[in-house]
Design an enzyme around this catalytic site. Structure first.
Site, short mmCIF file in Angstrom:
data_model
loop_
_atom_site.label_atom_id
_atom_site.label_comp_id
_atom_site.label_asym_id
_atom_site.label_seq_id
_atom_site.Cartn_x
_atom_site.Cartn_y
_atom_site.Cartn_z
N CYS A 175 -1.56 1.73 -3.03
CA CYS A 175 -2.56 2.79 -2.81
C CYS A 175 -1.96 4.20 -2.79
CB CYS A 175 -3.28 2.59 -1.48
SG CYS A 175 -3.47 0.89 -0.94
N CYS B 281 0.83 -1.22 0.00
CA CYS B 281 0.00 0.00 0.00
C CYS B 281 0.86 1.26 0.00
CB CYS B 281 -0.92 -0.04 1.22
SG CYS B 281 -1.71 1.53 1.58
N LYS C 14 -0.12 5.40 -6.05
CA LYS C 14 -1.19 5.38 -7.08
C LYS C 14 -2.14 6.55 -6.93
CE LYS C 14 -4.95 3.92 -6.20
NZ LYS C 14 -5.43 2.57 -6.19
N GLU D 170 -6.24 1.96 -13.52
CA GLU D 170 -5.80 3.13 -12.74
C GLU D 170 -4.48 3.68 -13.29
OE1 GLU D 170 -7.74 2.30 -8.34
OE2 GLU D 170 -5.71 1.64 -8.70
N TYR E 114 -8.43 -3.30 -12.06
CA TYR E 114 -8.11 -2.26 -11.10
C TYR E 114 -6.76 -1.56 -11.37
CZ TYR E 114 -8.36 -1.16 -6.01
OH TYR E 114 -8.43 -0.59 -4.79
N GLU F 220 -25.35 14.85 -3.09
CA GLU F 220 -26.78 15.00 -2.85
C GLU F 220 -27.60 14.12 -3.79
OE1 GLU F 220 -28.75 18.80 -3.72
OE2 GLU F 220 -27.09 19.32 -5.04
N HIS G 39 -26.51 20.84 -0.75
CA HIS G 39 -26.53 21.46 -2.07
C HIS G 39 -25.45 22.53 -2.16
CE1 HIS G 39 -28.40 22.36 -5.87
NE2 HIS G 39 -28.43 23.64 -5.56
P1 FAD Z 1 1.43 -6.19 1.95
O1 FAD Z 1 1.07 -4.79 2.19
O2 FAD Z 1 1.75 -6.57 0.55
O3 FAD Z 1 2.68 -6.50 2.91
C1 FAD Z 1 3.36 -7.70 2.87
C2 FAD Z 1 4.81 -7.48 3.28
O4 FAD Z 1 5.43 -8.73 3.58
C3 FAD Z 1 5.65 -6.87 2.17
O5 FAD Z 1 6.43 -5.80 2.68
C4 FAD Z 1 6.55 -8.02 1.72
O6 FAD Z 1 7.76 -7.58 1.17
C5 FAD Z 1 6.73 -8.76 3.02
N1 FAD Z 1 7.13 -10.16 2.88
C6 FAD Z 1 6.69 -11.06 1.97
N2 FAD Z 1 7.23 -12.27 2.21
C7 FAD Z 1 8.02 -12.12 3.30
C8 FAD Z 1 8.83 -13.02 4.05
N3 FAD Z 1 8.90 -14.31 3.73
N4 FAD Z 1 9.53 -12.54 5.11
C9 FAD Z 1 9.46 -11.22 5.46
N5 FAD Z 1 8.69 -10.34 4.79
C10 FAD Z 1 7.97 -10.78 3.73
N6 FAD Z 1 -5.90 -1.21 -1.62
C11 FAD Z 1 -6.76 -0.26 -1.21
O7 FAD Z 1 -7.43 -0.44 -0.19
N7 FAD Z 1 -6.91 0.91 -1.90
C12 FAD Z 1 -6.20 1.18 -3.00
O8 FAD Z 1 -6.36 2.26 -3.60
C13 FAD Z 1 -5.27 0.22 -3.44
N8 FAD Z 1 -4.51 0.46 -4.52
C14 FAD Z 1 -3.58 -0.46 -4.90
C15 FAD Z 1 -2.79 -0.16 -6.00
C16 FAD Z 1 -1.84 -1.07 -6.43
C17 FAD Z 1 -0.98 -0.72 -7.61
C18 FAD Z 1 -1.68 -2.29 -5.73
C19 FAD Z 1 -0.65 -3.27 -6.19
C20 FAD Z 1 -2.46 -2.59 -4.64
C21 FAD Z 1 -3.42 -1.68 -4.22
N9 FAD Z 1 -4.24 -1.93 -3.13
C22 FAD Z 1 -5.15 -1.00 -2.72
C23 FAD Z 1 -4.14 -3.19 -2.39
C24 FAD Z 1 -3.34 -3.05 -1.08
O9 FAD Z 1 -2.07 -2.49 -1.35
C25 FAD Z 1 -3.18 -4.44 -0.46
O10 FAD Z 1 -4.45 -5.01 -0.29
C26 FAD Z 1 -2.50 -4.36 0.91
O11 FAD Z 1 -1.23 -3.76 0.84
C27 FAD Z 1 -2.36 -5.78 1.49
O12 FAD Z 1 -1.73 -5.73 2.73
P2 FAD Z 1 -1.00 -7.03 3.30
O13 FAD Z 1 -0.65 -6.69 4.70
O14 FAD Z 1 -1.81 -8.23 3.06
O15 FAD Z 1 0.33 -7.21 2.43
P1 NA7 Z 2 -6.76 -8.75 -11.08
O1 NA7 Z 2 -7.89 -8.06 -10.42
O2 NA7 Z 2 -6.45 -10.13 -10.67
O3 NA7 Z 2 -7.01 -8.72 -12.65
C1 NA7 Z 2 -6.08 -9.21 -13.56
C2 NA7 Z 2 -6.32 -8.63 -14.93
O4 NA7 Z 2 -5.31 -9.10 -15.82
C3 NA7 Z 2 -7.65 -9.03 -15.55
O5 NA7 Z 2 -8.09 -7.99 -16.37
C4 NA7 Z 2 -7.26 -10.26 -16.36
O6 NA7 Z 2 -8.12 -10.52 -17.44
C5 NA7 Z 2 -5.92 -9.85 -16.88
N1 NA7 Z 2 -5.02 -10.94 -17.19
C6 NA7 Z 2 -4.68 -11.98 -16.41
N2 NA7 Z 2 -3.77 -12.76 -17.04
C7 NA7 Z 2 -3.56 -12.20 -18.26
C8 NA7 Z 2 -2.72 -12.51 -19.35
N3 NA7 Z 2 -1.92 -13.56 -19.32
N4 NA7 Z 2 -2.74 -11.68 -20.43
C9 NA7 Z 2 -3.56 -10.60 -20.45
N5 NA7 Z 2 -4.37 -10.25 -19.45
C10 NA7 Z 2 -4.36 -11.04 -18.36
O7 NA7 Z 2 -5.41 -7.95 -10.96
P2 NA7 Z 2 -4.96 -6.48 -10.60
O8 NA7 Z 2 -3.48 -6.50 -10.65
O9 NA7 Z 2 -5.59 -5.46 -11.45
O10 NA7 Z 2 -5.44 -6.26 -9.11
C11 NA7 Z 2 -5.10 -7.16 -8.08
C12 NA7 Z 2 -5.49 -6.56 -6.78
O11 NA7 Z 2 -4.51 -5.57 -6.45
C13 NA7 Z 2 -6.82 -5.87 -6.79
O12 NA7 Z 2 -7.79 -6.66 -6.15
C14 NA7 Z 2 -6.55 -4.57 -6.02
O13 NA7 Z 2 -7.08 -4.63 -4.72
C15 NA7 Z 2 -5.08 -4.45 -5.90
P3 NA7 Z 2 -9.42 -11.51 -17.32
O14 NA7 Z 2 -10.50 -10.67 -16.71
O15 NA7 Z 2 -9.01 -12.66 -16.44
O16 NA7 Z 2 -9.67 -11.90 -18.72
#
Ligand code: FAD
Ligand code: NA7
Length: 516
Positions: free
Chosen positions: A68, A63, A71, A206, A202, A496, A491
């Site tokens: 998040c 995040c 982004k 974005e 997603y 609203e 408003h």
């Molecule tokens: P993470 O935050 O991924 O933390 C896991 C940590 O564990 C990482 O630092 C990793 O390096 C570490 N780790 C992994 N394996 C090991 C190990 N073996 N030993 C030690 N450390 C380890 N969510 C929202 O709510 N709003 C948003 O707008 C949003 N935007 C997003 C945009 C993007 C591009 C992405 C990729 C995700 C977004 N998310 C958003 C999703 C959100 O970031 C995740 O749901 C959230 O961070 C999950 O938290 P977590 O604690 O499960 O894992």
């Molecule tokens: P998602 O929500 O798992 O979606 C993956 C997207 O990538 C989806 O549109 C898939 O299409 C597409 N996809 C998957 N594999 C392929 C390949 N091989 N080629 C082309 N397109 C593919 O992933 P996000 O990364 O967007 O988000 C993951 C979470 O991160 C989300 O829940 C947020 O909370 C943060 P499909 O619909 O399967 O045809």
């Protein structure tokens, strides 16, 4: 402590820690701070392995570093471009404007750095031991860790919480040196330039949205539908908006910006029904992509890009935890099925993105972590409720929702038992710059058999996240359509609209508007 595996009911004092948390992201930090506040001896292990492009980052997880936070800030940067344009209509004399990717990245990364530091301070203040070490299980109560210099250690704990999150999925058929993922985008030193975003969910939409709004050409390769899992009417409206289309007064989808005096805003090109076939690096560092139809068939097209961004989903980071040595079962995607955040091994818990079948969202991971700690150590019985979680997609036109999509509501309650109230609307602040009348839309899905209780709410428009957060509380409290109708609007706001929805889909009456 040393020795073989300890019995699960051994006294807590026999272990190094009462609880070890693997992963210092949204969920891991929340659960560790809460458990420590409840008097437990807690350690959190967080380690980031570099992406194939070599990107790495600090404490706080996805995040804060690559999700998040950067982004949303870059989304905001994109919106500012539009605001500068709009400002001209409000009388501002705006000269030629340019955007510096380098300045944006530097300032965003400075903010992230301050958050990384803040988390370390919080852990120290709350007496949580933080180790920047990568952890894996060696037996039921022991982990082995490795730091960046390769030094190994073991630690024991009465309980474990797996909160290691996920990382982007890579395309096994394409050389990873030819593309980046969201792990790399937010810290790129140079602007991505003309970008192909592969995937249509997603993260993909974005990122494509803000890249185009920062003035670069962005193409999205969508193999099937946009935003799988989200309401498809809303999802397709996002694609229409990004492509530069919207509904006219008769509900027909038209291109905007073509008409005289019409709006001119950055658009994203969608390559629909396609998947990558080949990627070839060119001598000048660009990438030539050929794509084929997603049914596996013929080559459909080719183009050359500065950057390819894959956003095709995420893989849970559980593969390196040696979970088989402790008997924790995982599904094919590496996630774990849990009951009340407990895995099939009683003293090993999981929270956040690693839970099978749950939402991958920061507040979900945080809430689940806090509640777990309170149940384990604070005598609480409060369970995490994964239903009716509000969320927002930060595409150039924001989409907020809570409750069920229309498709899921129909499946659950039957179409005949639902009434959908809907409206296109135009934010007041869009009128003066003559922005599109019918790009913004709201719908409320109500259960006729239950006093018109709201089972789904969807809004497309500016500040959708801010609106949806409030509506989320009402829906969670079981609000009916009448409750919304009885609430006096504020408003003139976009919000609203939730108090004035009148037209039902079933009536067939046009819900479009032309002007205020
Ligand atoms: P993470 O935050 O991924 O933390 C896991 C940590 O564990 C990482 O630092 C990793 O390096 C570490 N780790 C992994 N394996 C090991 C190990 N073996 N030993 C030690 N450390 C380890 N969510 C929202 O709510 N709003 C948003 O707008 C949003 N935007 C997003 C945009 C993007 C591009 C992405 C990729 C995700 C977004 N998310 C958003 C999703 C959100 O970031 C995740 O749901 C959230 O961070 C999950 O938290 P977590 O604690 O499960 O894992
Ligand atoms: P998602 O929500 O798992 O979606 C993956 C997207 O990538 C989806 O549109 C898939 O299409 C597409 N996809 C998957 N594999 C392929 C390949 N091989 N080629 C082309 N397109 C593919 O992933 P996000 O990364 O967007 O988000 C993951 C979470 O991160 C989300 O829940 C947020 O909370 C943060 P499909 O619909 O399967 O045809």
């Amino acid at each position: 402590m040393s020795g073989g595996p300890l019995p699960d009911d051994a006294p807590e004092a026999g272990y190094d820690y009462d609880m070890i948390v693997i992963g210092g992201g949204s969920g891991g930090l929340a659960v560790s701070k809460e458990a420590s506040a409840l008097g437990k001896k807690v350690a959190v292990f967080d380690f980031v392995k570099p992406s194939p492009a070599g990107t790495t980052w600090g404490l706080g997880g996805t995040c804060v570093n690559v999700g998040c936070i950067p982004k949303k800030l870059m989304h905001q940067a994109g919106l500012h471009g539009g605001n500068i344009e709009d400002a001209k209509s409000f009388g501002w004399n705006v000269g030629a404007t340019t955007h510096s990717w380098e300045t944006m990245v530097s300032n965003v990364q400075d903010h992230i750095g301050s958050l990384n530091w803040g988390y370390k301070v919080q852990l120290r203040d709350k007496a949580v031991t933080y180790k920047n070490e990568f952890a894996k299980f060696v037996d039921a109560h022991t982990i082995e860790t490795e730091d960046k210099r390769g030094r190994k250690k073991t630690y024991t704990s009465r309980r474990f919480v797996i909160a290691c999150g996920g990382r982007p999925t890579y395309d096994a058929d394409i050389d990873p040196s030819l593309y980046i993922t969201s792990d790399d985008l937010f810290s790129l030193e140079k602007p991505p330039g003309k970008t192909l975003v592969v995937g249509a969910s997603y993260v993909a939409l974005e990122c494509a949205g803000f890249i185009s709004h920062l003035g670069m050409e962005a193409h999205v390769m969508m193999r099937s539908i946009p935003l799988r899992g989200f309401d498809q009417q809303m999802s397709n409206m996002i694609v229409d908006y990004m492509e530069g289309k919207a509904a006219d007064a008769d509900g027909n989808i038209v291109s905007i910006g073509d008409s005289e005096g019409g709006e001119h805003r950055p658009t994203t090109q969608f390559i629909k029904g396609a998947v990558v076939d080949t990627v070839v690096g060119t001598a000048d560092g660009k990438k030539t992509v050929t794509w084929k139809s997603s049914d596996g068939g013929q080559v459909m097209g080719t183009d050359t890009y500065d950057t390819i961004l894959y956003a095709i989903g995420r893989q849970a980071c559980t593969g390196a935890l040696a979970l088989d040595t402790v008997g924790v079962a995982t599904e094919r995607n590496g996630k774990m099925k849990t009951t009340c955040e407990q895995t099939n091994v009683p003293h090993i818990y999981a929270i956040g993105d690693v839970i099978y079948g749950q939402l991958e969202l920061t507040p979900v991971a945080i809430q689940a972590g806090r509640l777990l700690a309170r149940r384990l150590f604070g005598g609480s019985t409060m369970q995490m409720d994964y239903d009716q979680v509000p969320t927002t997609v930060f595409t150039p036109i924001e989409y907020g929702c809570t409750g069920l999509s229309e498709e899921d509501a129909i499946e659950k309650f039957g179409e005949e038992n639902l009434e959908v109230f809907h409206s296109y609307y135009q934010p007041l602040e869009w009128t003066v710059p003559h922005k599109q009348d019918n790009a913004c839309y709201m719908k409320m899905i109500c259960n006729k058999l239950d006093s018109f209780r709201v089972v789904g709410f969807h809004v497309l428009g500016p500040n959708a996240g801010e609106i949806t957060q409030g509506v989320g509380v009402a829906v969670k409290c079981g609000a009916t359509k009448e409750d919304f109708d009885n609430t006096v609007g504020i408003h003139p706001t976009v919000g609203e609209e939730i108090t004035t929805l009148e037209v039902t889909k079933s009536s067939g009456v046009e819900a479009t508007k032309s002007g205020c």
